[in-house]
Write a protein that holds these residues in place. Structure first.
Motif, short mmCIF file in Angstrom:
data_model
loop_
_atom_site.label_atom_id
_atom_site.label_comp_id
_atom_site.label_asym_id
_atom_site.label_seq_id
_atom_site.Cartn_x
_atom_site.Cartn_y
_atom_site.Cartn_z
N GLY A 13 67.81 61.43 43.18
CA GLY A 13 68.43 60.81 42.02
C GLY A 13 67.48 60.81 40.85
O GLY A 13 66.29 61.15 40.97
N ASN A 14 67.97 60.39 39.71
CA ASN A 14 67.14 60.35 38.51
C ASN A 14 65.95 59.40 38.70
O ASN A 14 64.86 59.63 38.18
CB ASN A 14 67.97 59.90 37.31
N GLY A 15 66.16 58.32 39.45
CA GLY A 15 65.08 57.36 39.67
C GLY A 15 63.93 57.96 40.46
O GLY A 15 62.75 57.67 40.18
N GLN A 16 64.24 58.78 41.45
CA GLN A 16 63.18 59.43 42.23
C GLN A 16 62.37 60.39 41.36
O GLN A 16 61.14 60.47 41.47
CB GLN A 16 63.79 60.17 43.42
N LEU A 18 62.06 60.12 38.14
CA LEU A 18 61.31 59.26 37.23
C LEU A 18 60.02 58.77 37.90
O LEU A 18 58.94 58.78 37.29
CB LEU A 18 62.17 58.07 36.80
N ALA A 19 60.13 58.36 39.15
CA ALA A 19 58.96 57.86 39.87
C ALA A 19 57.89 58.95 40.00
O ALA A 19 56.69 58.67 39.83
CB ALA A 19 59.37 57.35 41.24
N ARG A 20 58.30 60.17 40.29
CA ARG A 20 57.33 61.26 40.42
C ARG A 20 56.64 61.54 39.09
O ARG A 20 55.43 61.81 39.05
CB ARG A 20 58.02 62.52 40.95
N LEU A 21 57.40 61.50 38.00
CA LEU A 21 56.80 61.71 36.68
C LEU A 21 55.80 60.61 36.35
O LEU A 21 54.73 60.87 35.79
CB LEU A 21 57.90 61.76 35.61
N ARG A 22 56.17 59.38 36.70
CA ARG A 22 55.26 58.25 36.44
C ARG A 22 53.98 58.42 37.25
O ARG A 22 52.86 58.26 36.71
CB ARG A 22 55.95 56.93 36.80
N MET A 23 54.11 58.75 38.52
CA MET A 23 52.93 58.87 39.38
C MET A 23 52.07 60.06 38.98
O MET A 23 50.84 60.03 39.15
CB MET A 23 53.36 58.96 40.84
N ARG A 24 52.71 61.10 38.43
CA ARG A 24 51.96 62.25 37.95
C ARG A 24 51.00 61.83 36.84
O ARG A 24 49.91 62.39 36.68
CB ARG A 24 52.91 63.33 37.45
N ARG A 25 51.40 60.85 36.07
CA ARG A 25 50.54 60.33 35.00
C ARG A 25 49.58 59.24 35.51
O ARG A 25 48.79 58.71 34.73
CB ARG A 25 51.40 59.74 33.87
N ARG A 26 49.73 58.88 36.77
CA ARG A 26 48.92 57.81 37.38
C ARG A 26 49.17 56.46 36.70
O ARG A 26 48.26 55.65 36.51
CB ARG A 26 47.41 58.16 37.34
N PHE A 46 65.57 51.29 38.78
CA PHE A 46 65.83 52.70 38.50
C PHE A 46 65.17 53.57 39.57
O PHE A 46 65.81 54.47 40.14
CB PHE A 46 65.28 53.09 37.13
N GLU A 47 63.90 53.32 39.83
CA GLU A 47 63.16 54.17 40.76
C GLU A 47 63.67 54.06 42.19
O GLU A 47 63.65 55.03 42.95
CB GLU A 47 61.67 53.84 40.70
N GLN A 48 64.15 52.89 42.56
CA GLN A 48 64.66 52.68 43.92
C GLN A 48 66.11 53.11 44.07
O GLN A 48 66.66 53.06 45.18
CB GLN A 48 64.50 51.21 44.30
N GLY A 49 66.75 53.55 42.97
CA GLY A 49 68.13 54.01 43.03
C GLY A 49 69.14 52.90 43.13
O GLY A 49 70.31 53.14 43.43
N ARG A 50 68.72 51.66 42.87
CA ARG A 50 69.65 50.53 42.91
C ARG A 50 70.39 50.37 41.58
O ARG A 50 71.39 49.66 41.52
CB ARG A 50 68.89 49.24 43.24
N ARG A 51 69.88 50.98 40.55
CA ARG A 51 70.49 50.91 39.22
C ARG A 51 70.60 52.32 38.68
O ARG A 51 69.61 53.07 38.68
CB ARG A 51 69.65 50.03 38.30
N ALA A 52 71.78 52.70 38.23
CA ALA A 52 71.99 54.08 37.76
C ALA A 52 71.21 54.34 36.48
O ALA A 52 71.33 53.59 35.51
CB ALA A 52 73.48 54.33 37.53
N THR A 71 65.61 66.87 31.08
CA THR A 71 65.99 67.49 32.35
C THR A 71 64.97 67.24 33.46
O THR A 71 65.28 67.42 34.63
CB THR A 71 66.20 69.00 32.18
N GLU A 72 63.75 66.82 33.10
CA GLU A 72 62.79 66.46 34.13
C GLU A 72 63.24 65.20 34.86
O GLU A 72 62.82 64.96 36.00
CB GLU A 72 61.41 66.27 33.53
N ILE A 73 64.06 64.39 34.20
CA ILE A 73 64.60 63.19 34.83
C ILE A 73 65.99 63.44 35.40
O ILE A 73 66.30 63.04 36.52
CB ILE A 73 64.65 62.02 33.83
N THR A 74 66.83 64.13 34.64
CA THR A 74 68.22 64.33 35.08
C THR A 74 68.39 65.47 36.06
O THR A 74 69.42 65.58 36.72
CB THR A 74 69.15 64.58 33.87
#
Length: 409
Positions: A13-16, A18-26, A46-52, A71-74
């Motif tokens: 999902g978009n949240g997953q 998003l989480a990878r992008l965030r962690m890439r930046r540490r 968002f990251e846990q997929g509980r909220r669209a 598109t890196e998120i969507t």
């Protein structure tokens, strides 16, 4: 314009992402919350997929914080399920359409046979058919016909002169618009941007001021889609200013003015300015009343019906589900109206019901959209994210089958 795509895990999902992008930046979740302007609880949801994470305005806020492309998120381009033969055929033609776009402005080097077969009347008919496929969201047919049509129009533009050449460029601009929509809907946004540039260049060659302005409707959309609201607004304001100087405007100029008012309303909605968005939509409604009919000048489908559809889209963009549902209850779509626009309306209605917590009505609307335009619905980022969230937060339910067709599970 760069295009980034996350190909990991079709069911992500978009949240997953998003989480990878965030962690890439540490970054911590708190850092992302601070930089994006959203709460820590929202980022976690968002990251846990509980909220669209489906609203473009929210996606763009995250993109600005993380300095990434939407598109890196969507996600995207979307790869259709193997059982979806039309979807597979549509995707298979992308490379040929891309090659045709790249040849724009290059010497066509036509064969003698190609030169002898240039027929403007036939090219006009084929362009009309391409636009029918576009409005029907018939991606497989579009992909099958666009490469040859673009090649033949490019040859005609090179070998014809004077008024004939300007006519060809008008047809070429329209065909490039078809290619742009086809590529954008399939998630190939960089290629769609390339097609938009070709639209603008071809329109200039027509020598028709209104045709040139119409091409900038799509140009503004390019900046709007990546959150460059000032640039998009400058293009829109210039077009409205130019249209305001037209003496005794005919219906084409009036409908174009209304279309730009709608684009302005969307630009402000994405920027989070609901009051300005509503103001431009109200002006567009006034233009539609002045026009008194649904028209399709430059394939923009402006008129009372499309204004009503946008009246639902705008509160969805702003996350106002109840307002969107209320407006949708008063929308009456003609049976012969564009399947692409009708399906998009039902997608908006579905998302509005989801915001209101009515998942049954949301699923019903998404299924209606899918019946009208299967590929357009299955590849719609908002549908995929919303349905994915419905499945993740309520695993047992009737939306599982749709989720399979969407490829989110």
């Amino acid at each position: 314009m760069p295009h980034y795509s996350d190909t990991q895990g079709a069911g992500d999902g978009n949240g997953q992402r998003l989480a990878r992008l965030r962690m890439r930046r540490r970054w911590t979740q708190q850092r992302l919350a601070t930089e994006s302007g959203y709460s820590l609880a929202a980022v976690r949801a968002f990251e846990q997929g509980r909220r669209a994470l489906d609203r473009p305005a929210v996606v763009l806020a995250m993109c600005r914080a993380l300095d990434c492309h939407p598109t890196e998120i969507t996600g995207g381009p979307v790869v259709p399920q193997g059982s979806d033969r039309d979807g597979q055929a549509a995707v298979a033609a992308v490379a040929a359409v891309r090659r045709a776009l790249l040849r724009h402005g290059r010497p066509a080097r036509p064969t003698e046979l190609e030169v002898s077969e240039v027929d403007l009347a036939e090219l006009r008919k084929r362009t009309v058919v391409a636009n029918r496929h576009r409005h029907a969201a018939a991606f497989a047919r579009s992909g099958g016909e666009l490469p040859a049509l673009l090649r033949d129009l490019q040859v005609a533009a090179e070998v014809r002169e004077g008024d004939d050449r300007r006519t060809v460029y008008g047809l070429l601009a329209s065909a490039y618009e078809c290619a742009m929509q086809y590529l954008y809907k399939l998630g190939h946004v960089s290629d769609a941007t390339l097609a938009t540039e070709r639209v603008v260049w071809s329109a200039r060659e027509t020598g028709d001021p209104l045709r040139v302005l119409a091409s900038h409707w799509y140009d503004a959309g390019e900046f709007l889609s990546i959150g460059e609201h000032d640039e998009a607004g400058a293009i829109i304001d210039h077009a409205l200013s130019q249209l305001g100087t037209v003496r005794d405007p005919g219906p084409e100029a009036v409908s174009l003015r209304g279309a730009f008012e709608l684009k302005a309303s969307l630009n402000h909605a994405r920027a989070g300015d609901g009051r300005a968005a509503e103001g431009h939509w109200t002006r567009a409604r006034g233009v539609a009343e002045e026009l008194g009919e649904d028209r399709n000048d430059w394939q923009l489908q402006f008129g009372p019906t499309n204004v009503a559809i946008w009246g639902v889209s705008l509160p969805v963009e702003l996350g106002r589900g109840r307002e969107a549902v209320d407006r949708a209850s008063r929308v009456k779509l003609p049976a012969d109206y564009s399947p692409e626009r009708r399906s998009h309306h039902h997608i908006d209605v579905g998302r509005a019901h989801f915001y209101n917590g009515n998942r049954e009505r949301a699923l019903e609307a998404f299924l209606t959209a899918e019946r009208l335009a299967p590929q357009a619905t299955r590849m719609h980022a908002g549908v995929r994210e919303t349905v994915g969230t419905m499945i993740r937060t309520q695993r047992k339910g009737p939306c599982i089958e749709l989720g399979v067709r969407l490829g989110v599970i």
